[in-house]
Design an enzyme around this catalytic site. Structure first.
Site, short mmCIF file in Angstrom:
data_model
loop_
_atom_site.label_atom_id
_atom_site.label_comp_id
_atom_site.label_asym_id
_atom_site.label_seq_id
_atom_site.Cartn_x
_atom_site.Cartn_y
_atom_site.Cartn_z
N ASN A 105 41.21 51.28 45.47
CA ASN A 105 41.79 50.23 44.66
C ASN A 105 41.90 50.69 43.21
OD1 ASN A 105 42.66 47.39 43.50
ND2 ASN A 105 40.72 47.29 42.67
N HIS A 107 41.84 49.51 39.18
CA HIS A 107 41.56 48.44 38.21
C HIS A 107 41.50 48.77 36.79
CE1 HIS A 107 38.98 44.97 37.25
NE2 HIS A 107 38.27 45.79 36.45
N ASP A 143 34.68 45.19 42.78
CA ASP A 143 34.84 46.22 41.76
C ASP A 143 33.94 47.14 41.51
OD1 ASP A 143 37.77 45.47 41.38
OD2 ASP A 143 37.10 43.75 39.84
N ALA A 171 48.98 54.78 32.30
CA ALA A 171 47.69 55.73 32.65
C ALA A 171 47.41 55.67 34.07
CB ALA A 171 46.40 55.30 31.86
N GLU A 172 47.48 54.23 34.52
CA GLU A 172 47.19 53.97 35.78
C GLU A 172 48.52 54.72 36.83
OE1 GLU A 172 46.97 49.74 37.21
OE2 GLU A 172 46.46 49.38 35.22
C1 GAR Z 1 47.62 46.69 37.43
O1 GAR Z 1 47.30 46.58 36.21
C2 GAR Z 1 46.24 46.93 38.59
O2 GAR Z 1 45.57 47.69 37.89
C3 GAR Z 1 45.94 45.30 38.42
O3 GAR Z 1 46.91 44.56 38.66
C4 GAR Z 1 48.14 45.25 38.07
C5 GAR Z 1 49.32 45.14 39.23
O4 GAR Z 1 50.45 45.86 38.48
N1 GAR Z 1 44.94 45.31 39.41
C6 GAR Z 1 43.91 44.41 39.32
O5 GAR Z 1 43.57 43.80 38.16
C7 GAR Z 1 43.09 44.10 40.51
N2 GAR Z 1 42.03 43.56 40.08
P1 GAR Z 1 51.39 46.45 39.40
O6 GAR Z 1 51.88 45.31 40.56
O7 GAR Z 1 52.64 46.62 38.75
O8 GAR Z 1 51.03 47.69 40.22
#
Ligand code: GAR
Length: 202
Positions: A105, A107, A143, A171-172
């Site tokens: 995952n 986060h 988490d 960054a993700e």
């Molecule tokens: C992202 O920021 C991810 O890290 C977060 O939701 C967003 C999804 O964006 N995930 C969480 O909070 C998991 N608990 P995306 O659909 O554009 O990838």
């Protein structure tokens, strides 16, 4: 190459980052399937346009049968790893056990700080100077699984939760494909995998 499935619930920008990175030289995985829990998730449209196999499952309509159906489509796609990308559903323990620790995952915080939702609000309320993103193994404890990689993002004095979310998302998008590729690139390192799965103690 290893085969991954990406599970989404909404926008799917991390999904898109994983797909695009898979097309670059040296990437150790390919995206075999995109699925999730909401048929109206925007990311599914993107995956279809990118010619990725999509299974639009509706968790609400399927009810308790959802997890068996999900397991079935993942098995049929012959995937080595499940990558959650904005998948907003708690995964039952027996489903995780069936995947033997092969669920990761992303986060939007530097775990173990700010688990759960509203991480950027929590970061600002705590007056953290630095935040970031974490890729971790998914375990029954929310988490809290083994951390596979993290990147830091500086918090600005005038940051809002929205502004911070936007930079952390950048960054993700860098971190997730890099860590997934690295993780799967090690699948021949049996000692390392045994050690990781042992630590999960599912
Ligand atoms: C992202 O920021 C991810 O890290 C977060 O939701 C967003 C999804 O964006 N995930 C969480 O909070 C998991 N608990 P995306 O659909 O554009 O990838």
């Amino acid at each position: 190459r290893s085969r991954i499935a990406i599970l989404i619930s909404g926008r799917g920008s991390n999904m898109a980052a994983l797909i695009y990175a898979s097309r670059a030289d040296g990437c150790s995985y390919e995206v075999a399937l995109v699925t999730g829990d909401k048929p109206q998730a925007h990311g599914l449209e993107v995956a279809v346009a990118e010619s990725i196999a999509v299974e639009a499952l509706d968790a609400k309509a399927l009810g308790p049968a959802y997890w068996d159906k999900l397991h079935e489509v993942l098995k049929a796609a012959d995937v080595d790893l499940i990558a959650l990308a904005g998948f907003m559903r708690i995964i039952p323990d027996d489903f995780l056990a069936r995947w033997d620790g092969r669920v990761v995952n992303i986060h939007p915080s530097l775990l173990p700080k700010h688990k759960g939702l509203a991480t950027h609000e929590a970061c600002l309320a705590a007056r953290d100077k630095v935040t970031g993103a974490t890729v971790h193994l998914v375990t029954p404890d929310l988490d809290s699984g083994e951390i596979l990689g993290q990147v830091e993002v500086a918090v600005l004095s005038d940051d809002t939760a929205e502004a911070l979310a936007e930079r952390v998302l950048i960054a993700e998008h860098q971190l997730y494909p890099h860590i997934v590729s690295q993780f799967l690139g090690r699948t021949n390192d049996f000692d390392w995998i045994t050690e990781k799965v042992g630590e999960l103690a599912l």
